[in-house]
Design a protein around this motif. Structure first.
Motif, mmCIF file in Angstrom:
data_model
loop_
_atom_site.group_PDB
_atom_site.id
_atom_site.type_symbol
_atom_site.label_atom_id
_atom_site.label_comp_id
_atom_site.label_asym_id
_atom_site.label_seq_id
_atom_site.Cartn_x
_atom_site.Cartn_y
_atom_site.Cartn_z
ATOM 1 N N GLY A 1 -2.378 2.519 -10.071
ATOM 2 C CA GLY A 1 -1.296 3.488 -10.212
ATOM 3 C C GLY A 1 -1.742 4.923 -9.967
ATOM 4 O O GLY A 1 -2.763 5.174 -9.324
ATOM 5 N N SER B 1 0.819 -1.222 0.000
ATOM 6 C CA SER B 1 0.000 0.000 0.000
ATOM 7 C C SER B 1 0.851 1.269 0.000
ATOM 8 O O SER B 1 2.010 1.259 0.393
ATOM 9 C CB SER B 1 -0.979 -0.044 1.177
ATOM 10 O OG SER B 1 -0.277 -0.200 2.376
ATOM 11 N N GLU C 1 2.006 13.886 -12.701
ATOM 12 C CA GLU C 1 1.228 13.878 -11.460
ATOM 13 C C GLU C 1 2.028 14.625 -10.398
ATOM 14 O O GLU C 1 3.171 14.277 -10.130
ATOM 15 C CB GLU C 1 0.985 12.434 -10.997
ATOM 16 C CG GLU C 1 0.201 12.365 -9.701
ATOM 17 C CD GLU C 1 0.005 10.939 -9.173
ATOM 18 O OE1 GLU C 1 0.904 10.108 -9.330
ATOM 19 O OE2 GLU C 1 -1.067 10.689 -8.589
ATOM 20 N N SER D 1 2.401 4.660 -7.109
ATOM 21 C CA SER D 1 2.642 5.479 -8.301
ATOM 22 C C SER D 1 2.689 4.587 -9.550
ATOM 23 O O SER D 1 2.949 3.387 -9.470
ATOM 24 C CB SER D 1 3.959 6.230 -8.130
ATOM 25 O OG SER D 1 4.992 5.301 -7.899
ATOM 26 N N LYS E 1 2.274 -5.205 3.187
ATOM 27 C CA LYS E 1 3.459 -4.345 3.317
ATOM 28 C C LYS E 1 3.003 -2.895 3.167
ATOM 29 O O LYS E 1 2.757 -2.405 2.071
ATOM 30 C CB LYS E 1 4.522 -4.666 2.258
ATOM 31 C CG LYS E 1 5.868 -4.083 2.674
ATOM 32 C CD LYS E 1 6.669 -3.431 1.589
ATOM 33 C CE LYS E 1 6.201 -2.153 1.038
ATOM 34 N NZ LYS E 1 6.386 -0.946 1.885
ATOM 35 N N GLU F 1 6.403 2.654 4.015
ATOM 36 C CA GLU F 1 7.401 2.851 5.073
ATOM 37 C C GLU F 1 7.337 4.268 5.654
ATOM 38 O O GLU F 1 7.963 4.556 6.662
ATOM 39 C CB GLU F 1 8.813 2.527 4.559
ATOM 40 C CG GLU F 1 9.328 3.402 3.424
ATOM 41 C CD GLU F 1 8.884 2.931 2.035
ATOM 42 O OE1 GLU F 1 7.721 2.486 1.894
ATOM 43 O OE2 GLU F 1 9.688 3.039 1.103
HETATM 44 P P1 NAD Z 1 4.942 4.644 -4.227
HETATM 45 O O1 NAD Z 1 4.751 4.055 -5.574
HETATM 46 O O2 NAD Z 1 6.184 5.420 -3.957
HETATM 47 O O3 NAD Z 1 4.880 3.499 -3.094
HETATM 48 C C1 NAD Z 1 3.844 2.560 -3.047
HETATM 49 C C2 NAD Z 1 4.379 1.278 -2.420
HETATM 50 O O4 NAD Z 1 5.426 0.772 -3.236
HETATM 51 C C3 NAD Z 1 4.953 1.480 -1.030
HETATM 52 O O5 NAD Z 1 4.579 0.411 -0.210
HETATM 53 C C4 NAD Z 1 6.452 1.508 -1.275
HETATM 54 O O6 NAD Z 1 7.206 1.015 -0.197
HETATM 55 C C5 NAD Z 1 6.612 0.594 -2.478
HETATM 56 N N1 NAD Z 1 7.747 0.980 -3.327
HETATM 57 C C6 NAD Z 1 8.296 2.218 -3.460
HETATM 58 N N2 NAD Z 1 9.320 2.174 -4.334
HETATM 59 C C7 NAD Z 1 9.414 0.894 -4.768
HETATM 60 C C8 NAD Z 1 10.281 0.232 -5.689
HETATM 61 N N3 NAD Z 1 11.247 0.881 -6.338
HETATM 62 N N4 NAD Z 1 10.074 -1.079 -5.906
HETATM 63 C C9 NAD Z 1 9.094 -1.747 -5.272
HETATM 64 N N5 NAD Z 1 8.258 -1.160 -4.383
HETATM 65 C C10 NAD Z 1 8.402 0.135 -4.132
HETATM 66 O O7 NAD Z 1 3.634 5.535 -3.944
HETATM 67 P P2 NAD Z 1 3.378 6.510 -2.731
HETATM 68 O O8 NAD Z 1 4.230 7.722 -2.906
HETATM 69 O O9 NAD Z 1 3.439 5.781 -1.453
HETATM 70 O O10 NAD Z 1 1.840 6.879 -2.990
HETATM 71 C C11 NAD Z 1 1.428 7.896 -3.855
HETATM 72 C C12 NAD Z 1 1.090 7.348 -5.222
HETATM 73 O O11 NAD Z 1 0.072 6.356 -5.102
HETATM 74 C C13 NAD Z 1 0.496 8.411 -6.143
HETATM 75 O O12 NAD Z 1 1.026 8.215 -7.423
HETATM 76 C C14 NAD Z 1 -0.993 8.119 -6.116
HETATM 77 O O13 NAD Z 1 -1.700 8.560 -7.252
HETATM 78 C C15 NAD Z 1 -0.992 6.640 -6.023
HETATM 79 N N6 NAD Z 1 -2.249 6.139 -5.494
HETATM 80 C C16 NAD Z 1 -3.111 5.554 -6.369
HETATM 81 C C17 NAD Z 1 -4.328 5.088 -5.923
HETATM 82 C C18 NAD Z 1 -5.290 4.435 -6.874
HETATM 83 O O14 NAD Z 1 -6.290 3.929 -6.411
HETATM 84 N N7 NAD Z 1 -5.050 4.430 -8.162
HETATM 85 C C19 NAD Z 1 -4.674 5.201 -4.575
HETATM 86 C C20 NAD Z 1 -3.768 5.794 -3.705
HETATM 87 C C21 NAD Z 1 -2.557 6.258 -4.178
#
Ligand code: NAD
Length: 499
Positions: A251, A150, A384, A229, A176, A179
């Motif tokens: 995403g 998440s 975004e 993302s 998970k 963090e």
């Molecule tokens: P993120 O992609 O940075 O992180 C999401 C998850 O991925 C976290 O648990 C993180 O630990 C993990 N992660 C981060 N980098 C990684 C990597 N290199 N390899 C594998 N896992 C990795 O996203 P965020 O900053 O926590 O959340 C914001 C993003 O989430 C925004 O882009 C938002 O639009 C999106 N979002 C989308 C929805 C939806 O329903 N479409 C809902 C909520 C948030």
């Protein structure tokens, strides 16, 4: 200043007792103070947790629907009674204001309520006498160990989009969380044990890419539900499916609000401010692009600016309208987009960098920001931002607005504001977006419908919760049965035909 608290994994209903090879820091975004030290799971630790979940799964999947439902009802009751505490944990690590945090817990609770109806949701079909004396029926069974990964922006609600349904369907879960703000998810996870869920069915591993990769490649993990993302969602989808898993990866987003000239402009201005700046714009359903069909842009912008002048940005525990951004790095990134917008020639109407904040000097604040005359090739439109930055794009017609929205690579949410039912109906049919609001700016579906976008906002074909959630977390079987009847004896090598 108090010393940071250790935050660790939750395995078989209890905190993990090992020693982490790596840790990361958790902060209070309203003060900039470090409040936690988070254990980051290595691949070996993820392996231990998956093994715990795998060992617990079979017995839970054999539990009767009555037993599963009683656990779900107890969980729902506990979460309802603890929702203010969970909201406080969200505000302390994410920064969103308390009311907003409470709203998030409530929307998660609704998914638990939906999952309480699991006996009905899992009912299959039955066709008596599909062929003479032959009955056909369908059943759905659990997958095994399922992973949920998440994002930071809804630390309690997003895990809840999946977990109550996964558990109700008889799976064992490894979550998970982000963090950046893991404590709310851990607190919710602990309630399952109190609700009577057998140990090991619900587990949490904290971590970063190493933990995610371990989940994506572990042979006993049968499905992955990811939200984050777009680049990471695409990676998770491609890696998880390459390892034979069922994956739904939600995403990023760029959500447009199309305002037609006949709209109620006061309602539209309220909606734009609420949906643009609520949770400091850190919502995947936030409105970040307001598409004004001329000649209303000037009047609408003036109404929005009036409303923005009344917003207070500050510590989420003190009654502010908008809290800080989640980290210093994210605040600086969003401020960088504001600078890029000015450089690219957009008109900066309200500059959130120059406001006063009602919070600690070390807080990661950035005030609500408004740009006008944004063009589609500008960075502030094409990327975004995920912060309190609203961009106005001016168009001359409904068709031009629709074309703009459909050309965008994201397709999470959108809204139309109009008093013309025919135009709204046309929009819902023609727009290439998964969730649509008609005079509703944040059209997050209720739990018994499914949440998910189109295009770069979702990889995989299952949306979250609702009946799609039940299907995602189960595998179907169809049984064709005939009880012994001497009239059906004899050899026949032909393909079975219904008679
Ligand atoms: P993120 O992609 O940075 O992180 C999401 C998850 O991925 C976290 O648990 C993180 O630990 C993990 N992660 C981060 N980098 C990684 C990597 N290199 N390899 C594998 N896992 C990795 O996203 P965020 O900053 O926590 O959340 C914001 C993003 O989430 C925004 O882009 C938002 O639009 C999106 N979002 C989308 C929805 C939806 O329903 N479409 C809902 C909520 C948030």
């Amino acid at each position: 200043m108090t010393s940071p608290t250790r935050i660790t994994h939750l395995v078989a209903g209890a905190p993990w007792t090992g020693t982490a090879e790596r840790t990361s820091e958790v902060f209070n975004p309203a003060t900039g103070e470090q409040t936690g030290v988070l254990d980051l799971a290595s691949a070996a630790v993820v392996g231990e947790v998956v093994a715990t979940a795998q060992a617990a799964w079979q017995e839970w999947s054999d539990a009767s629907l009555a037993k599963r439902t009683s656990v779900l009802f107890a969980f729902r009751h506990l979460l309802d009674s603890r929702k203010k505490d969970i909201a406080a944990l969200i505000t302390a690590e994410h920064g969103k204001v308390l009311d907003d945090a409470l709203g998030e817990v409530t929307r998660g609770l609704e998914v638990a309520e939906f999952a309480c109806g699991i006996p009905h949701l899992l009912k299959g079909g039955f066709s008596e006498n599909a062929s003479t004396n032959v009955d056909v029926y369908s059943i759905r069974q659990s997958l095994g160990v399922v992973a949920v990964i998440s994002p930071f922006n809804f630390p309690a609600m997003v895990p809840m989009w999946f977990i109550p349904i996964a558990i109700a369907c008889g799976n064992a879960v490894v979550l998970k969380p982000s963090e950046k703000d893991p404590s709310a998810a851990l607190a919710v996870a602990a309630l399952w044990t109190a609700a009577g869920l057998p140990d090991g069915v619900m587990n949490v591993v904290n971590g970063d890419k190493e933990a995610v990769d371990a989940l994506l490649t572990h042979p006993d993990v049968k499905s992955v539900s990811f939200v984050g993302s777009t680049p990471i969602a695409r990676y998770v989808y491609e890696t998880g499916t390459a390892h034979g898993k069922r994956v739904q990866a939600l995403g990023g987003a760029k959500n447009h609000m199309l305002v037609l000239p006949d709209a109620d402009l006061d309602l539209a201005a309220d909606a734009a401010v609420n949906a643009g700046f609520g949770s400091a714009g850190e919502r995947c359903m936030a409105i970040s692009a307001l598409v004004a069909v001329e000649p209303i842009a000037d009047e609408l912008i003036s109404k929005i600016v009036d409303r923005m002048g009344k917003l207070r940005t500050g510590d989420g525990t003190t009654g502010s309208d908008m809290g800080p951004l989640v980290t210093a790095a994210h605040r600086d990134k969003v401020a960088g987009y504001v600078a890029a917008g000015v450089e690219s020639g957009a008109t900066l109407v309200v500059d959130g960098r120059k406001q006063e904040f009602d919070g600690g000097a070390g807080g990661y604040f950035l005030g609500p920001t408004l740009f006008d005359r944004v063009e589609r090739d500008m960075l502030i439109y094409s990327e975004e931002i995920f912060g309190p930055v609203l961009s106005v794009l001016r168009v001359q017609s409904y068709d031009e607005g629709l074309e703009l929205i459909n050309a965008n690579p994201y397709g999470n949410g959108t809204a139309i504001f109009t008093n013309d039912g025919g135009a709204a109906r046309r929009f819902q049919r023609e727009v290439e977006v998964g969730m649509i609001g008609i005079n509703v700016p944040i059209p997050v579906p209720v739990s018994y419908y499914s949440f998910g976008g189109w295009k770069n906002s979702l990889f995989g074909d299952s949306h979250a919760h609702g009946i799609e959630g039940v299907h995602f977390f189960t595998r179907g079987k169809v049984v064709t049965s005939r009880w012994l009847d001497p009239s059906h004896g004899g050899l026949n090598l032909g393909f079975p035909q219904n008679t």
